[in-house]
Design a protein around this motif. Structure first.
Motif, mmCIF file in Angstrom:
data_model
loop_
_atom_site.group_PDB
_atom_site.id
_atom_site.type_symbol
_atom_site.label_atom_id
_atom_site.label_comp_id
_atom_site.label_asym_id
_atom_site.label_seq_id
_atom_site.Cartn_x
_atom_site.Cartn_y
_atom_site.Cartn_z
ATOM 1 N N THR A 36 7.482 24.626 -21.918
ATOM 2 C CA THR A 36 8.846 24.536 -21.402
ATOM 3 C C THR A 36 8.931 23.327 -20.482
ATOM 4 O OG1 THR A 36 9.060 26.946 -21.428
ATOM 5 C CG2 THR A 36 10.624 25.733 -20.055
ATOM 6 N N ARG A 37 9.944 22.498 -20.676
ATOM 7 C CA ARG A 37 10.138 21.344 -19.785
ATOM 8 C C ARG A 37 10.765 21.836 -18.487
ATOM 9 N NH1 ARG A 37 13.899 16.896 -21.862
ATOM 10 N NH2 ARG A 37 14.983 16.642 -19.897
ATOM 11 N N VAL A 38 10.136 21.468 -17.347
ATOM 12 C CA VAL A 38 10.585 21.997 -16.058
ATOM 13 C C VAL A 38 11.019 20.929 -15.056
ATOM 14 C CG1 VAL A 38 9.315 24.168 -16.211
ATOM 15 C CG2 VAL A 38 8.198 22.176 -15.229
ATOM 16 N N ILE A 39 10.514 19.729 -15.168
ATOM 17 C CA ILE A 39 10.817 18.685 -14.183
ATOM 18 C C ILE A 39 10.872 17.346 -14.904
ATOM 19 C CG2 ILE A 39 10.067 17.493 -12.068
ATOM 20 C CD1 ILE A 39 8.331 19.951 -11.436
ATOM 21 N N ASP A 40 11.764 16.485 -14.441
ATOM 22 C CA ASP A 40 11.792 15.087 -14.872
ATOM 23 C C ASP A 40 11.697 14.206 -13.638
ATOM 24 O OD1 ASP A 40 12.226 15.851 -17.514
ATOM 25 O OD2 ASP A 40 14.388 15.602 -17.377
ATOM 26 N N PHE A 41 10.846 13.204 -13.699
ATOM 27 C CA PHE A 41 10.754 12.188 -12.651
ATOM 28 C C PHE A 41 11.235 10.871 -13.259
ATOM 29 C CE2 PHE A 41 7.251 15.085 -11.452
ATOM 30 C CZ PHE A 41 7.556 15.320 -10.117
ATOM 31 N N CYS A 42 12.100 10.159 -12.570
ATOM 32 C CA CYS A 42 12.556 8.855 -13.038
ATOM 33 C C CYS A 42 12.144 7.802 -12.009
ATOM 34 C CB CYS A 42 14.071 8.852 -13.213
ATOM 35 S SG CYS A 42 14.700 7.308 -13.891
ATOM 36 N N TYR A 43 11.546 6.722 -12.494
ATOM 37 C CA TYR A 43 11.075 5.640 -11.645
ATOM 38 C C TYR A 43 11.748 4.335 -12.088
ATOM 39 C CZ TYR A 43 7.452 9.064 -10.564
ATOM 40 O OH TYR A 43 6.782 10.196 -10.190
ATOM 41 N N PRO A 44 13.016 4.100 -11.683
ATOM 42 C CA PRO A 44 13.735 2.903 -12.130
ATOM 43 C C PRO A 44 13.022 1.595 -11.781
ATOM 44 C CG PRO A 44 15.219 4.423 -11.025
ATOM 45 C CD PRO A 44 13.833 4.950 -10.838
ATOM 46 N N ILE A 45 12.368 1.554 -10.652
ATOM 47 C CA ILE A 45 11.690 0.323 -10.245
ATOM 48 C C ILE A 45 10.516 0.000 -11.173
ATOM 49 C CG2 ILE A 45 10.054 1.309 -8.577
ATOM 50 C CD1 ILE A 45 10.876 -1.098 -6.727
ATOM 51 N N ASP A 46 9.932 1.023 -11.809
ATOM 52 C CA ASP A 46 8.832 0.837 -12.758
ATOM 53 C C ASP A 46 9.302 0.932 -14.207
ATOM 54 O OD1 ASP A 46 6.811 0.535 -10.785
ATOM 55 O OD2 ASP A 46 6.813 2.704 -10.486
ATOM 56 N N ASP A 47 10.603 1.150 -14.409
ATOM 57 C CA ASP A 47 11.202 1.253 -15.734
ATOM 58 C C ASP A 47 10.514 2.322 -16.584
ATOM 59 O OD1 ASP A 47 13.204 0.500 -17.542
ATOM 60 O OD2 ASP A 47 11.824 -0.822 -18.625
ATOM 61 N N CYS A 48 10.301 3.507 -15.967
ATOM 62 C CA CYS A 48 9.679 4.604 -16.709
ATOM 63 C C CYS A 48 10.159 5.955 -16.183
ATOM 64 C CB CYS A 48 8.162 4.512 -16.650
ATOM 65 S SG CYS A 48 7.438 4.921 -15.061
ATOM 66 N N PHE A 49 9.878 6.978 -16.965
ATOM 67 C CA PHE A 49 10.161 8.356 -16.556
ATOM 68 C C PHE A 49 9.008 9.246 -17.024
ATOM 69 C CE2 PHE A 49 11.964 7.928 -20.778
ATOM 70 C CZ PHE A 49 11.612 9.106 -21.419
ATOM 71 N N VAL A 50 8.880 10.413 -16.357
ATOM 72 C CA VAL A 50 7.855 11.392 -16.693
ATOM 73 C C VAL A 50 8.533 12.747 -16.852
ATOM 74 C CG1 VAL A 50 5.731 12.549 -15.955
ATOM 75 C CG2 VAL A 50 6.118 10.139 -15.342
ATOM 76 N N GLU A 51 8.255 13.413 -17.963
ATOM 77 C CA GLU A 51 8.728 14.776 -18.195
ATOM 78 C C GLU A 51 7.551 15.724 -17.984
ATOM 79 O OE1 GLU A 51 12.048 13.712 -21.570
ATOM 80 O OE2 GLU A 51 10.166 14.636 -22.211
ATOM 81 N N VAL A 52 7.777 16.776 -17.227
ATOM 82 C CA VAL A 52 6.722 17.749 -16.932
ATOM 83 C C VAL A 52 6.992 19.027 -17.718
ATOM 84 C CG1 VAL A 52 5.553 19.085 -15.145
ATOM 85 C CG2 VAL A 52 6.443 16.795 -14.618
ATOM 86 N N TYR A 53 5.981 19.446 -18.459
ATOM 87 C CA TYR A 53 6.034 20.675 -19.247
ATOM 88 C C TYR A 53 5.041 21.676 -18.677
ATOM 89 C CZ TYR A 53 8.576 18.005 -22.762
ATOM 90 O OH TYR A 53 9.517 17.244 -23.418
ATOM 91 N N VAL A 54 5.325 22.964 -18.888
ATOM 92 C CA VAL A 54 4.419 24.013 -18.434
ATOM 93 C C VAL A 54 4.276 25.057 -19.534
ATOM 94 C CG1 VAL A 54 6.241 25.347 -17.287
ATOM 95 C CG2 VAL A 54 3.881 25.622 -16.554
#
Length: 141
Positions: free
Chosen positions: A66-84
């Motif tokens: 299940t996807r629970v969190i998203d982190f967005c890092y505009p300065i690094d032009d990336c994002f991270v999706e956290v699943y559990v």
């Protein structure tokens, strides 16, 4: 924007989670959750299952994510999706990329000298704890 996933895998009893010892930068030598890159045009949940199987041997038959969190890092032009997810049976993970180990949940995962992610691993666990009954079928304190 480059996408990544991070997967919090709990054992069958939901009293430990799976970590890897990073063998390369970033965070070489620190403990981290498993995960990796989302390939261009790849469906995001499929990418999480692919990375999980590549790094641990765990498949969608062993766990439901299940996807629970998203982190967005505009300065690094990336994002991270956290699943559990919680394993539906005892399983011994195996992989060649990083050393894998089950870790109890009573550690200070905010300690950036031992854990990757500038405190994000601690944050991820605290959010999972808030919803652990729903996500894992067991309340974790």
């Amino acid at each position: 924007m480059q996408g990544y996933n991070c997967i919090a895998v709990f054992d069958f009893d939901a009293d430990k989670w799976l970590m890897c010892m990073r063998s390369k930068d970033p965070y070489k030598g620190l403990l981290n959750l498993v995960g990796g890159k989302i390939e261009p045009n790849e469906e995001h949940t499929a990418a999480a299952y692919r990375e999980l199987e590549e790094e641990t041997g765990i498949t969608d038959k062993d766990i439901s994510l299940t996807r629970v969190i998203d982190f967005c890092y505009p300065i690094d032009d990336c994002f991270v999706e956290v699943y559990v997810g919680r394993l539906n049976k005892p399983f011994k993970p195996h992989g060649d990329e990083n050393r894998l180990l089950w870790t109890d949940l009573k550690r200070n995962f905010f300690d950036s000298k031992h854990y990757a992610g500038e405190g994000n691993i601690g944050h991820i666990l605290e959010i999972i704890k808030l919803h652990s009954g729903e996500l894992l079928g067991k309340v974790i304190k």
